[in-house]
Design a protein around this motif. Structure first.
Motif, PDB file in Angstrom:
ATOM      1  N   CYS A   1      45.566  24.467 -10.161  1.00 24.08           N
ATOM      2  CA  CYS A   1      44.755  23.734  -9.182  1.00 24.08           C
ATOM      3  C   CYS A   1      44.348  22.354  -9.727  1.00 24.08           C
ATOM      4  O   CYS A   1      43.920  22.227 -10.872  1.00 24.08           O
ATOM      5  CB  CYS A   1      43.490  24.544  -8.842  1.00 24.08           C
TER       6      CYS A   1
ATOM      7  N   CYS B   1      38.346  21.024 -10.517  1.00 25.30           N
ATOM      8  CA  CYS B   1      39.223  21.493 -11.598  1.00 25.30           C
ATOM      9  C   CYS B   1      39.674  20.320 -12.468  1.00 25.30           C
ATOM     10  O   CYS B   1      39.761  20.443 -13.687  1.00 25.30           O
ATOM     11  CB  CYS B   1      40.433  22.236 -11.027  1.00 25.30           C
TER      12      CYS B   1
ATOM     13  N   SER C   1      37.601  26.959 -10.509  1.00 23.58           N
ATOM     14  CA  SER C   1      36.270  26.334 -10.575  1.00 23.58           C
ATOM     15  C   SER C   1      35.491  26.643  -9.299  1.00 23.58           C
ATOM     16  O   SER C   1      34.367  26.182  -9.122  1.00 23.58           O
ATOM     17  CB  SER C   1      36.409  24.812 -10.748  1.00 23.58           C
TER      18      SER C   1
ATOM     19  N   CYS D   1      41.773  28.845  -7.283  1.00 24.87           N
ATOM     20  CA  CYS D   1      41.016  27.728  -7.867  1.00 24.87           C
ATOM     21  C   CYS D   1      39.917  28.333  -8.745  1.00 24.87           C
ATOM     22  O   CYS D   1      38.990  28.966  -8.243  1.00 24.87           O
ATOM     23  CB  CYS D   1      40.380  26.874  -6.775  1.00 24.87           C
TER      24      CYS D   1
ATOM     25  N   CYS E   1      42.177  20.328  -7.736  1.00 26.58           N
ATOM     26  CA  CYS E   1      41.097  19.834  -6.874  1.00 26.58           C
ATOM     27  C   CYS E   1      40.166  18.977  -7.746  1.00 26.58           C
ATOM     28  O   CYS E   1      40.231  19.065  -8.970  1.00 26.58           O
ATOM     29  CB  CYS E   1      40.334  21.016  -6.248  1.00 26.58           C
TER      30      CYS E   1
HETATM   31 ZN    ZN Z   1      40.250  23.879  -8.234  1.00 25.19          ZN
END
Ligand code: ZN
Length: 433
Positions: A133, A138, A95, A93, A135
């Protein structure tokens, strides 16, 4: 080391020129001014200075998909991607503050901040798959399923600002194929894979050509430092001839026209490959000057290192290049003996050449004899493959002779494997039994 420092300084001068002028032009007037990478057994540390070549084992801090190794020991689930709502260790990920801290600590620990004489090249690439990713963080940056460019751009831009003396590289590959929407700092570069471009002398009518050029142009608008990740070997068969020089010349002419700053030719790594000594030298010369007379360069190399057998080697090798040019065949990066013979290798011509070379090699001595011994050993594999694939009429006596010659591979430096996967020649010999 001195060469490396001066190269780094040149790179910095060039990057300053780019950032001051605000354009993405190459500026120096020379083709591929920054990086001439060759991952071949003949691009040895001793030769790199004379050949003006680079090799990532010697001049790259963190290379390829190794980011995950750099963060081992870093804690936090948070460093890993969310895919389809679930956390997975199959991807990172970008970020994640925990990932940033882990990479930051790794850089400080391994390379420091750099100074006026020292800079490192550091690759920041997602793991080798198409996952991106998604999430909430992101997504907010712009990631979508399959597109991780927004988060990777955020991550690499932050690193580039914190470590302005180092150079950071990402790649246009899998989930980062799409160019970023913001202009990258001048110490960020990108590797674009040449894979869409077929390996042939004239690729201008291929679909891959248009898609490759449009990818390069999209990145050029956002990044001043573009390097190409290129391929110059049949990765299924390192031992058989692969006449790639005229095809590589066409590509290097294109890279020069596009104003690109570096290239990395992926070859057989540390593994022996037929004609690699000559091809490494000529590729190095082509990176300096894409308008090189390739035939003259091939002939000059053979005259210098194979004084007794030069004319035989030049005439055979150049015949392969000419055949590939005239048919404009695509040289397979993953090709069986059947495919090599359909493209450029004539079994009858090959057998006559190998036999003649074997005879004449007996009149040679010293370095030439050693080089021919290695080449003839590799070419015994080619001939065996021709028997195995039914491209030559079965001949038990000659096949036995080729097996005996190939057995000698264990005495030759770097000749244990026959392909990229690492299939060994020993296994192959056993299978023949
Ligand atoms: Zn992420």
């Amino acid at each position: 080391m001195l060469r490396y420092i001066s190269k780094v300084l040149t790179v910095f001068a060039a990057s300053m020129a780019v950032s001051c002028s605000g354009t993405a032009k190459s500026g120096s007037g020379t083709p591929l001014p920054e990086y001439h990478g060759l991952y071949t057994p003949s691009n040895t540390k001793e030769l790199q200075e004379a050949l003006h070549t680079n090799h990532p084992d010697y001049d790259w801090g963190l290379w390829g998909h190794n980011l995950v190794k750099a963060i081992q020991g870093g804690n936090g689930e948070d460093m890993y991607a969310v895919i389809g709502g679930k956390r997975t260790k199959d991807q990172l990920c970008f970020s994640s503050p925990a990932l940033y801290q882990a990479v930051r600590s790794y850089i400080i620990d391994q390379f420091g901040y750099g100074d006026e004489n020292y800079s490192e090249r550091i690759t920041i690439m997602p793991m080798d798959n198409t996952l991106a990713c998604t999430c909430p963080r992101c997504r907010k940056l712009g990631n979508t399923e399959g597109n991780a460019t927004p988060a990777v751009t955020y991550f690499i831009t932050k690193l580039a600002r914190e470590f302005p003396r180092h150079q950071f590289f990402t790649s246009a590959y899998h989930s980062t194929m799409k160019a970023p929407s913001t202009i990258l700092p001048s110490n960020v570069g990108v590797f674009i894979s040449s894979f869409p471009l077929p390996v042939q002398v004239d690729f201008t009518k291929s679909k891959g050509y248009l898609s490759f050029v449009s990818t390069v142009q999209a990145w050029r608008r956002k990044c001043s430092r573009i390097y190409i990740w290129d391929y110059e070997r049949n990765f299924d068969d390192y031992l058989s001839p692969f006449p790639c020089l005229l095809a590589m010349q066409s590509r290097l002419r294109l890279y020069e026209r596009l104003g690109l700053r570096g290239v990395f030719f992926n070859g057989s790594g540390d593994d022996y490959s037929s004609f690699d000594d000559m091809q490494t030298q000529v590729l190095a010369q082509l990176m300096d000057n894409p308008e090189l007379d390739v035939r003259k360069a091939v002939s000059a190399y053979f005259k210098r290192y194979y004084p007794v057998t030069a004319s035989l080697l030049t005439s055979y090798y150049w015949g392969l290049e000419q055949r590939a040019k005239q048919s404009n065949c695509v040289l397979p990066l993953y090709g069986s003996m059947q495919e090599l013979c359909e493209a450029y290798l004539d079994p009858g011509v090959f057998v006559r050449f190998r036999k003649k070379l074997d005879q004449v090699s007996k009149q040679t001595e010293g370095d030439e004899r050693d080089r021919l011994n290695a080449l003839l050993t590799a070419l015994a594999y080619t001939q065996l493959e021709m028997y195995r694939c039914g491209l030559l009429t079965k001949d038990a006596d000659t096949a036995a002779e080729m097996l005996l010659i190939l057995k000698g591979h264990s005495e030759i430096k770097g000749m244990a494997n026959r392909d990229e996967v690492g299939h060994s020649i020993d296994e192959y010999l056993k299978a023949w039994k």
